[in-house]
Every structure is written in structure tokens, then in C-alpha cells.
Design an enzyme around this catalytic site. Structure first.
Site, PDB file in Angstrom:
ATOM      1  N   ASP A 231       0.851  -1.188   0.000  1.00 50.19           N
ATOM      2  CA  ASP A 231       0.000   0.000   0.000  1.00 50.19           C
ATOM      3  C   ASP A 231       0.886   1.237   0.000  1.00 50.19           C
ATOM      4  O   ASP A 231       2.093   1.148   0.212  1.00 50.19           O
ATOM      5  CB  ASP A 231      -0.999  -0.002   1.167  1.00 50.19           C
ATOM      6  CG  ASP A 231      -0.358   0.147   2.526  1.00 50.19           C
ATOM      7  OD1 ASP A 231       0.841  -0.178   2.660  1.00 50.19           O
ATOM      8  OD2 ASP A 231      -1.052   0.567   3.466  1.00 50.19           O
TER       9      ASP A 231
ATOM     10  N   TYR B  37       2.896   4.760   0.749  1.00 53.61           N
ATOM     11  CA  TYR B  37       3.512   5.378   1.921  1.00 53.61           C
ATOM     12  C   TYR B  37       2.486   6.310   2.564  1.00 53.61           C
ATOM     13  O   TYR B  37       1.722   6.989   1.870  1.00 53.61           O
ATOM     14  CB  TYR B  37       4.768   6.158   1.531  1.00 53.61           C
ATOM     15  CG  TYR B  37       5.893   5.278   1.041  1.00 53.61           C
ATOM     16  CD1 TYR B  37       6.538   4.400   1.906  1.00 53.61           C
ATOM     17  CD2 TYR B  37       6.319   5.313  -0.278  1.00 53.61           C
ATOM     18  CE1 TYR B  37       7.581   3.587   1.466  1.00 53.61           C
ATOM     19  CE2 TYR B  37       7.363   4.505  -0.738  1.00 53.61           C
ATOM     20  CZ  TYR B  37       7.985   3.641   0.142  1.00 53.61           C
ATOM     21  OH  TYR B  37       9.004   2.838  -0.305  1.00 53.61           O
TER      22      TYR B  37
ATOM     23  N   PHE C 108       6.681   1.666  -4.101  1.00 52.47           N
ATOM     24  CA  PHE C 108       8.085   1.870  -3.728  1.00 52.47           C
ATOM     25  C   PHE C 108       8.598   3.278  -4.050  1.00 52.47           C
ATOM     26  O   PHE C 108       9.751   3.595  -3.778  1.00 52.47           O
ATOM     27  CB  PHE C 108       9.017   0.829  -4.385  1.00 52.47           C
ATOM     28  CG  PHE C 108       8.815  -0.567  -3.887  1.00 52.47           C
ATOM     29  CD1 PHE C 108       9.316  -0.961  -2.657  1.00 52.47           C
ATOM     30  CD2 PHE C 108       8.106  -1.496  -4.639  1.00 52.47           C
ATOM     31  CE1 PHE C 108       9.121  -2.254  -2.187  1.00 52.47           C
ATOM     32  CE2 PHE C 108       7.901  -2.794  -4.171  1.00 52.47           C
ATOM     33  CZ  PHE C 108       8.408  -3.176  -2.943  1.00 52.47           C
TER      34      PHE C 108
ATOM     35  N   HIS D 290      11.692  -9.666   0.256  1.00 51.16           N
ATOM     36  CA  HIS D 290      11.343  -8.248   0.127  1.00 51.16           C
ATOM     37  C   HIS D 290      12.604  -7.401   0.319  1.00 51.16           C
ATOM     38  O   HIS D 290      13.506  -7.776   1.065  1.00 51.16           O
ATOM     39  CB  HIS D 290      10.296  -7.895   1.188  1.00 51.16           C
ATOM     40  CG  HIS D 290       9.599  -6.600   0.950  1.00 51.16           C
ATOM     41  ND1 HIS D 290      10.117  -5.394   1.375  1.00 51.16           N
ATOM     42  CD2 HIS D 290       8.427  -6.317   0.338  1.00 51.16           C
ATOM     43  CE1 HIS D 290       9.288  -4.433   1.034  1.00 51.16           C
ATOM     44  NE2 HIS D 290       8.260  -4.950   0.397  1.00 51.16           N
TER      45      HIS D 290
END
Length: 221
Positions: free
Chosen positions: A64, A66, A77, A187
Site C-alpha cells: 500500500d 507510503y 516503492f 522483500h
């Protein structure tokens, strides 16, 4: 018109008519009216507005947006110019430098330069409340973004899917690996990267090798 790009509007037209999506848009309107949410409303669908759907080369799946003020710009990202580069994105840039044997650390975490090359930087949820991570998980964004992945999987060929972490891997589990290239790793977050689950995955060079072999333009990372 939800997306300011006709090719994506056409691809997703049937999805926009479904009852869940109509309800989702109503809920999003209420959230933005009653609380502070990110990204800005006009950037919710920004990931789809950088290139035409048929030009999709790569799909990167995030969770989701920031949730800090001024950070989110509608691309996973990615943060706006002038915002400190988040730790996960620092690790992404570090891996790229390692793969290409270079020392070139971007001063901006704005990934529009990737998106404009045909990279769909897709968060599973496209909105979030200020300072509350994953606060819109109760909305049906997952239904919509699953449909996006399914349509790309079905209607396009030779797309690279980069699935980083268990969340993204679960979301991409139905991708046809005979039609597309699926690359998986841990990740890029510090917790995962420091356990040896991110660095050395070679996803960026492997992506370009595949795109070149399929007659598509390589990505300038």
C-alpha cells in the site's frame, strides 16, 4: 473516466461497471472527504497513466502507499521528489548498482522514470490514511488489483512480474509462467534484506535479458 489513459480505461472498462468497484469508489470518496488520505486523489491511478497497457513490460507489486505527508505519488516503492529515499528503495538501488557494477545512487526516489518505460508499479491497495499503514485494507482494492493482474496475465505476453516478499508472491500465484517471466525473492525491506533474502537476486539484469530476448526494449534502471 477513472484513469487518464484510454488504453487502460478500455482494458478495465468491465471492471469499472461491477458493483464492488462502484461501492469502492464511494468509500474512497468518503475517506478522502472525512480524513487525510494519500496519495492525493488525482494520483490514485497514476501507475496506469504513465504508459499504454499494451506496452507493459514489467509489473512490480507493492502493498500500500507510503502514509507520511507528501510521500506517496501513486507508484509502489516510489516517493515524490524531495522526500528522503525509504529504506526498501535504498536496498533496491543498492542491488541495481551491484548487478551493473556501478556506483550511481539516485538523489530522488521518484520512480516515474521507470513507469514511463512500461513498468506498472502496482500497490495492492491504492490508498491509505495518513500515518496508518494498511488502513484501507478493508476496502476492496485487492479485488480490483487482482483483476488488473489477471487481465495482464490473460491478454498480454512476455511480461516480467517481480514478486518481492510473501505478500506479492501470493498475489501473483496465478500468473501463467509459460507466457510470462516470474521472478521471486525476499522483500527489499531491511528486515528481509539483512537476512540474505534480497541482495544478489539479479532481478534487474534477468529482467533485461528476458526483455531483450523477446524483442522488447531493455529497462534503464
Amino acid at each position: 473516466m477513472f484513469i487518464k489513459n484510454q488504453s487502460w480505461e478500455v482494458l478495465l472498462a468491465s471492471e469499472f461497471q461491477k458493483p464492488y468497484f462502484v461501492e469502492l469508489m464511494q468509500q474512497v470518496e468518503q475517506e478522502y472527504a472525512n480524513t487525510t488520505c494519500f496519495p492525493p486523489k488525482e494520483l490514485i491511478f497514476s501507475a496506469f497513466e504513465q504508459f499504454d497497457s499494451q506496452d507493459t513490460k514489467v509489473v512490480i507489486i507493492g502493498q500500500d502507499p507510503y502514509h507520511g505527508t507528501g510521500e506517496a505519488n501513486g507508484l509502489c516503492f516510489s516517493v515524490n521528489d524531495g522526500v528522503a529515499i525509504p529504506p526498501s528503495l535504498k536496498n533496491i538501488f543498492t542491488e541495481i548498482n551491484s548487478e551493473y557494477d556501478r556506483i550511481l545512487f539516485p538523489t530522488s526516489g521518484n520512480l516515474e522514470r521507470w513507469a514511463k518505460q512500461g513498468i506498472l508499479l502496482l500497490n495492492a491497495g491504492l490508498t491509505v490514511r495518513k500515518d496508518q499503514a494498511n488502513s484501507h485494507k478493508h476496502l476492496q482494492w485487492n479485488v480490483f488489483t487482482d483483476a488488473v493482474i489477471d487481465l495482464i496475465n490473460e491478454q498480454l505476453e512476455n511480461v516480467v512480474f517481480l514478486l518481492w516478499g510473501s505478500f506479492a508472491q501470493k498475489k501473483g500465484k496465478l500468473i501463467n509462467r509459460e507466457k510470462h517471466l516470474v521472478l521471486e525473492s525476499g522483500h527489499p525491506s531491511p528486515l528481509s534484506a539483512n537476512r540474505g533474502m534480497w541482495f544478489g537476486n539479479n532481478h534487474f539484469t534477468l529482467t533485461n535479458e528476458y526483455l531483450k530476448a523477446k524483442g522488447k526494449g531493455e529497462v534503464v534502471w
